[in-house]
Design a protein around this motif. Structure first.
Motif, PDB file in Angstrom:
ATOM      1  N   LEU A 114     132.557  75.560 -78.633  1.00  0.00           N
ATOM      2  CA  LEU A 114     133.116  74.610 -79.702  1.00  0.00           C
ATOM      3  C   LEU A 114     131.883  74.078 -79.867  1.00  0.00           C
ATOM      4  O   LEU A 114     131.239  73.188 -78.994  1.00  0.00           O
ATOM      5  N   PHE A 156     131.589  69.998 -71.333  1.00  0.00           N
ATOM      6  CA  PHE A 156     130.462  69.594 -71.981  1.00  0.00           C
ATOM      7  C   PHE A 156     129.373  70.741 -71.668  1.00  0.00           C
ATOM      8  O   PHE A 156     129.338  71.170 -70.230  1.00  0.00           O
ATOM      9  N   PHE A 201     127.134  68.269 -80.235  1.00  0.00           N
ATOM     10  CA  PHE A 201     127.625  68.861 -79.067  1.00  0.00           C
ATOM     11  C   PHE A 201     128.058  70.334 -78.973  1.00  0.00           C
ATOM     12  O   PHE A 201     128.619  70.852 -80.015  1.00  0.00           O
ATOM     13  N   GLN A 229     142.447  77.217 -82.545  1.00  0.00           N
ATOM     14  CA  GLN A 229     141.546  76.228 -83.365  1.00  0.00           C
ATOM     15  C   GLN A 229     141.008  75.443 -82.312  1.00  0.00           C
ATOM     16  O   GLN A 229     141.136  75.281 -81.239  1.00  0.00           O
ATOM     17  N   GLY A 230     139.940  74.500 -82.998  1.00  0.00           N
ATOM     18  CA  GLY A 230     139.221  73.379 -82.143  1.00  0.00           C
ATOM     19  C   GLY A 230     140.264  72.321 -82.075  1.00  0.00           C
ATOM     20  O   GLY A 230     140.986  72.086 -82.865  1.00  0.00           O
ATOM     21  N   TYR A 247     143.082  64.168 -79.247  1.00  0.00           N
ATOM     22  CA  TYR A 247     143.074  65.186 -80.174  1.00  0.00           C
ATOM     23  C   TYR A 247     144.015  66.026 -79.963  1.00  0.00           C
ATOM     24  O   TYR A 247     144.876  66.138 -79.041  1.00  0.00           O
ATOM     25  N   ILE A 289     132.734  59.448 -83.794  1.00  0.00           N
ATOM     26  CA  ILE A 289     133.903  60.388 -83.288  1.00  0.00           C
ATOM     27  C   ILE A 289     133.405  61.758 -83.600  1.00  0.00           C
ATOM     28  O   ILE A 289     133.061  62.131 -84.641  1.00  0.00           O
ATOM     29  N   PRO A 290     133.568  62.537 -82.607  1.00  0.00           N
ATOM     30  CA  PRO A 290     133.163  63.972 -82.693  1.00  0.00           C
ATOM     31  C   PRO A 290     133.936  64.970 -83.199  1.00  0.00           C
ATOM     32  O   PRO A 290     135.325  64.808 -82.996  1.00  0.00           O
ATOM     33  N   THR A 291     133.747  65.739 -84.358  1.00  0.00           N
ATOM     34  CA  THR A 291     134.625  66.545 -85.148  1.00  0.00           C
ATOM     35  C   THR A 291     134.306  67.619 -84.714  1.00  0.00           C
ATOM     36  O   THR A 291     133.082  68.309 -84.718  1.00  0.00           O
ATOM     37  N   PHE A 292     135.101  68.499 -84.189  1.00  0.00           N
ATOM     38  CA  PHE A 292     135.097  70.034 -83.953  1.00  0.00           C
ATOM     39  C   PHE A 292     135.160  71.152 -84.812  1.00  0.00           C
ATOM     40  O   PHE A 292     136.184  70.892 -85.732  1.00  0.00           O
ATOM     41  N   GLY A 293     134.361  72.161 -84.595  1.00  0.00           N
ATOM     42  CA  GLY A 293     134.801  73.493 -85.229  1.00  0.00           C
ATOM     43  C   GLY A 293     135.792  73.822 -84.818  1.00  0.00           C
ATOM     44  O   GLY A 293     136.444  73.670 -83.815  1.00  0.00           O
ATOM     45  N   ARG A 294     136.185  75.263 -85.343  1.00  0.00           N
ATOM     46  CA  ARG A 294     137.532  76.008 -84.801  1.00  0.00           C
ATOM     47  C   ARG A 294     136.977  76.725 -83.334  1.00  0.00           C
ATOM     48  O   ARG A 294     137.999  77.136 -82.997  1.00  0.00           O
ATOM     49  N   GLY A 295     135.608  76.949 -83.076  1.00  0.00           N
ATOM     50  CA  GLY A 295     135.626  77.431 -81.834  1.00  0.00           C
ATOM     51  C   GLY A 295     134.932  78.910 -82.309  1.00  0.00           C
ATOM     52  O   GLY A 295     135.755  79.680 -83.060  1.00  0.00           O
ATOM     53  N   ALA A 344     140.688  72.528 -70.229  1.00  0.00           N
ATOM     54  CA  ALA A 344     139.943  71.394 -70.958  1.00  0.00           C
ATOM     55  C   ALA A 344     138.596  72.019 -71.329  1.00  0.00           C
ATOM     56  O   ALA A 344     137.852  72.743 -70.854  1.00  0.00           O
ATOM     57  N   PRO A 345     138.000  71.224 -72.578  1.00  0.00           N
ATOM     58  CA  PRO A 345     136.627  71.748 -73.096  1.00  0.00           C
ATOM     59  C   PRO A 345     135.796  71.136 -71.927  1.00  0.00           C
ATOM     60  O   PRO A 345     136.082  69.818 -71.732  1.00  0.00           O
ATOM     61  N   GLY A 375     140.498  65.463 -70.618  1.00  0.00           N
ATOM     62  CA  GLY A 375     141.423  65.767 -69.527  1.00  0.00           C
ATOM     63  C   GLY A 375     141.975  67.131 -69.794  1.00  0.00           C
ATOM     64  O   GLY A 375     141.634  67.987 -70.850  1.00  0.00           O
ATOM     65  N   TYR A 417     130.627  72.660 -76.407  1.00  0.00           N
ATOM     66  CA  TYR A 417     131.645  72.711 -75.212  1.00  0.00           C
ATOM     67  C   TYR A 417     132.030  74.133 -74.997  1.00  0.00           C
ATOM     68  O   TYR A 417     132.028  74.763 -75.887  1.00  0.00           O
ATOM     69  N   GLN A 457     135.212  76.139 -73.405  1.00  0.00           N
ATOM     70  CA  GLN A 457     136.539  76.112 -73.142  1.00  0.00           C
ATOM     71  C   GLN A 457     137.356  77.446 -72.733  1.00  0.00           C
ATOM     72  O   GLN A 457     137.468  78.496 -73.591  1.00  0.00           O
ATOM     73  N   GLY A 500     143.470  77.849 -71.813  1.00  0.00           N
ATOM     74  CA  GLY A 500     144.499  77.095 -71.033  1.00  0.00           C
ATOM     75  C   GLY A 500     143.613  75.675 -70.228  1.00  0.00           C
ATOM     76  O   GLY A 500     144.511  75.020 -69.585  1.00  0.00           O
ATOM     77  N   TYR A 511     139.761  58.887 -76.935  1.00  0.00           N
ATOM     78  CA  TYR A 511     140.073  59.769 -78.043  1.00  0.00           C
ATOM     79  C   TYR A 511     141.358  60.477 -77.534  1.00  0.00           C
ATOM     80  O   TYR A 511     141.382  61.046 -76.590  1.00  0.00           O
TER      81      TYR A 511
END
Lengths: 112, 112
Positions: free
Chosen positions: B87, B45, B33, A41-42, A35, B99-105, B42-43, A104, B35, B37, B40, A33
């Motif tokens: 997130l 899990f 899910f 923002q997410g 993104y 496909i995972p769709t994320f909220g804004r966190g 990466a998210p 990543g 996550y 973060q 600076g 994926y």
């Protein structure tokens, strides 16, 4: 390190130039994926590959954006004629089937 | 369509408990899910829920109610290092892409 690897980590480019980012997923992860994330923002979905096939693209992905995953291994994301609005963190993630995605470190793009 | 809602920011005291809520409205559902973060980075899990109920993993627990379109992440014995963005992401089967769709966190600030 066997995690998801992205290169470069940072990229500064002038408006109108083309840029290409690379993602090396975790070995044997068939799903990949891309993104995009801006401050506060997410992550926003851009595109998805299953092996070498690009199966889904977001409406966010204008015709200036193209992605490939030759041979189902690494992937590249190219942005042509960059605009200031393209400045963001570009994240790549991979997963083995329908398990959780591993991200990543991202490529931070700044368009000046 | 996809709509995932989380509070923008929360603050809590070191050693306390905090609950971060997430509500969602999606066309399909195949798991939620959480996550973490750090700025600076990466998210990473934290947890995955696909059935209703509570999943516990050390200091972190996650709850899901599919009928209410609701989840929460519970963090116990807060530490300063828990200051980060959390997130919520919902996976939609949509044609097999998952496909995972994320909220804004939710930005969590832990203070002494």
């Amino acid at each position: 390190d066997t995690g998801v690897s992205q290169n470069p980590r940072h990229k500064i480019t002038k408006r109108g130039q083309n840029v290409t980012f690379r993602c090396d997923p975790i070995s044997e992860h068939n799903r990949l994926y891309w993104y995009r994330q801006t401050l506060g923002q997410g992550p926003e979905f851009l595109t998805y590959f299953q092996n070498e096939a690009q199966l889904e693209k977001s409406r966010l992905l204008s015709d200036r954006f193209s992605a490939e995953r030759p041979k189902g291994s690494f992937s590249t994301l190219e942005i042509q004629r960059t605009e200031q609005g393209d400045s963001a963190m570009y994240l790549c993630a991979s997963s083995p089937g329908t398990a959780e995605a591993f991200f990543g470190q991202g490529t931070r793009l700044t368009v000046v | 369509g996809q709509n995932i809602d989380q509070p923008t920011e929360m603050t809590a005291t070191e050693g306390a408990i905090v609950q971060i809520n997430c509500t969602y409205q999606t066309s399909g559902f195949n798991g939620l899910f959480w996550y973490q973060q750090h700025a600076g980075e990466a998210p990473t899990f934290l947890s995955y829920n696909v059935l209703d109920g509570l999943e516990e993993k050390g200091r972190f627990s996650s709850f899901l109610s599919r009928s209410k379109g609701y989840s929460y992440l519970l963090l116990k014995e807060l530490q300063m290092k828990d200051s980060a963005s959390y997130l919520c992401a919902v996976r939609d089967p949509r044609g097999g892409s998952y496909i995972p769709t994320f909220g804004r966190g939710t930005s969590l600030i832990v203070h002494p």
